[in-house]
Design an enzyme around this catalytic site. Sequence first.
Site, mmCIF file in Angstrom:
data_model
loop_
_atom_site.group_PDB
_atom_site.id
_atom_site.type_symbol
_atom_site.label_atom_id
_atom_site.label_comp_id
_atom_site.label_asym_id
_atom_site.label_seq_id
_atom_site.Cartn_x
_atom_site.Cartn_y
_atom_site.Cartn_z
ATOM 1 N N GLY A 14 34.886 29.963 34.451
ATOM 2 C CA GLY A 14 35.570 30.851 33.510
ATOM 3 C C GLY A 14 36.087 30.094 32.306
ATOM 4 N N ALA A 15 35.347 29.063 31.905
ATOM 5 C CA ALA A 15 35.860 28.109 30.916
ATOM 6 C C ALA A 15 35.913 28.646 29.499
ATOM 7 C CB ALA A 15 35.013 26.826 30.935
ATOM 8 N N GLY A 56 37.372 13.397 21.105
ATOM 9 C CA GLY A 56 37.149 12.107 21.751
ATOM 10 C C GLY A 56 36.893 12.166 23.239
ATOM 11 N N SER A 144 46.970 35.616 40.553
ATOM 12 C CA SER A 144 47.672 36.547 39.672
ATOM 13 C C SER A 144 48.965 36.979 40.350
ATOM 14 C CB SER A 144 46.812 37.780 39.382
ATOM 15 O OG SER A 144 47.568 38.781 38.715
ATOM 16 N N TYR A 157 40.911 44.359 42.631
ATOM 17 C CA TYR A 157 41.315 43.093 42.013
ATOM 18 C C TYR A 157 42.508 42.480 42.750
ATOM 19 C CZ TYR A 157 43.236 39.990 38.379
ATOM 20 O OH TYR A 157 43.733 38.924 37.684
ATOM 21 N N ALA A 159 43.570 43.086 45.828
ATOM 22 C CA ALA A 159 43.173 42.665 47.170
ATOM 23 C C ALA A 159 42.487 41.300 47.129
ATOM 24 C CB ALA A 159 42.251 43.705 47.796
ATOM 25 N N ALA A 160 41.634 41.094 46.137
ATOM 26 C CA ALA A 160 40.945 39.811 46.004
ATOM 27 C C ALA A 160 41.926 38.688 45.702
ATOM 28 C CB ALA A 160 39.886 39.899 44.908
ATOM 29 N N ILE A 190 49.951 37.027 30.404
ATOM 30 C CA ILE A 190 49.529 35.993 29.456
ATOM 31 C C ILE A 190 48.777 36.663 28.308
ATOM 32 C CG2 ILE A 190 48.262 33.846 29.154
ATOM 33 C CD1 ILE A 190 50.612 33.656 31.129
#
Length: 253
Positions: A14-15, A56, A144, A157, A159-160, A190
């Site tokens: 998820g970068a 760098g 979360s 979501y 539950a996960a 966020i």
Amino acid sequence: MPYSLKGRLALVTGATGGIGSAIARAFAVSGARVALAHFDSADDANDLAQEIADGGSVAEVFDADLRSPTTPAELHARVHEWMGPPDILVTAAGDYPRTPHADLTRDRWSECLSLNLTAHHLLAQAAVPAMISRRHGRIITIGSVLASAGRHNLADYIAAKAGLEGLTRALARELGEHGITVNCVAPGSIRVPAEDQVVPDTEAMEERQLARQCVRRRGRPEDVASAVAFLASDEAGFIAGQTLRVDGGWLLG
């Protein structure tokens, strides 16, 4: 960043997301090389890799659809072949579907758990053998606060994410004796660009959210990244099986 990760290799899934990219930047600033795993966002991933290189540090880009059960092991194998075995695994990939519970189909439920829970398990499973052989590793899952707070239209979501906290504790028990720590960072509210796609009235939502928090500002991706960088460092070597909420005091219990 106050923590040195020089000589470490971090794999971040998820970068290209708001939180994932901040984590990748924090690792790079701390001296780590970074494997940037993304899905269908090559331009953003390449831009981030170039930004890290300009600073760098070293970053390489890997495309991976983690909804497939074979992808986590394949991703780890590609990173291992190209950059070496990761010392740090951060599983930040996920999605945030909003579906009323009554409308959740079996397929939608399975797809959400596949990306938000099962992929984290499979990524850890792929990374652990090399970590055990070196008797060092850091696995950090991104959960979360909603796993504790609950919210309507997010049953799959939540539950996960609740399962992810349990997985974190279970892996911490199994892997600690091998020098591997496993922890979860649970962001609160966020401010990320993706929010604009799911919140119809951002200003009203922010007003409600700030009233819930002790710290009266929106969270930033860098707040989460700082916590992750700490847990990845040697200074956090005695912390295991914890869920660190980065939520401005939204949930105090």
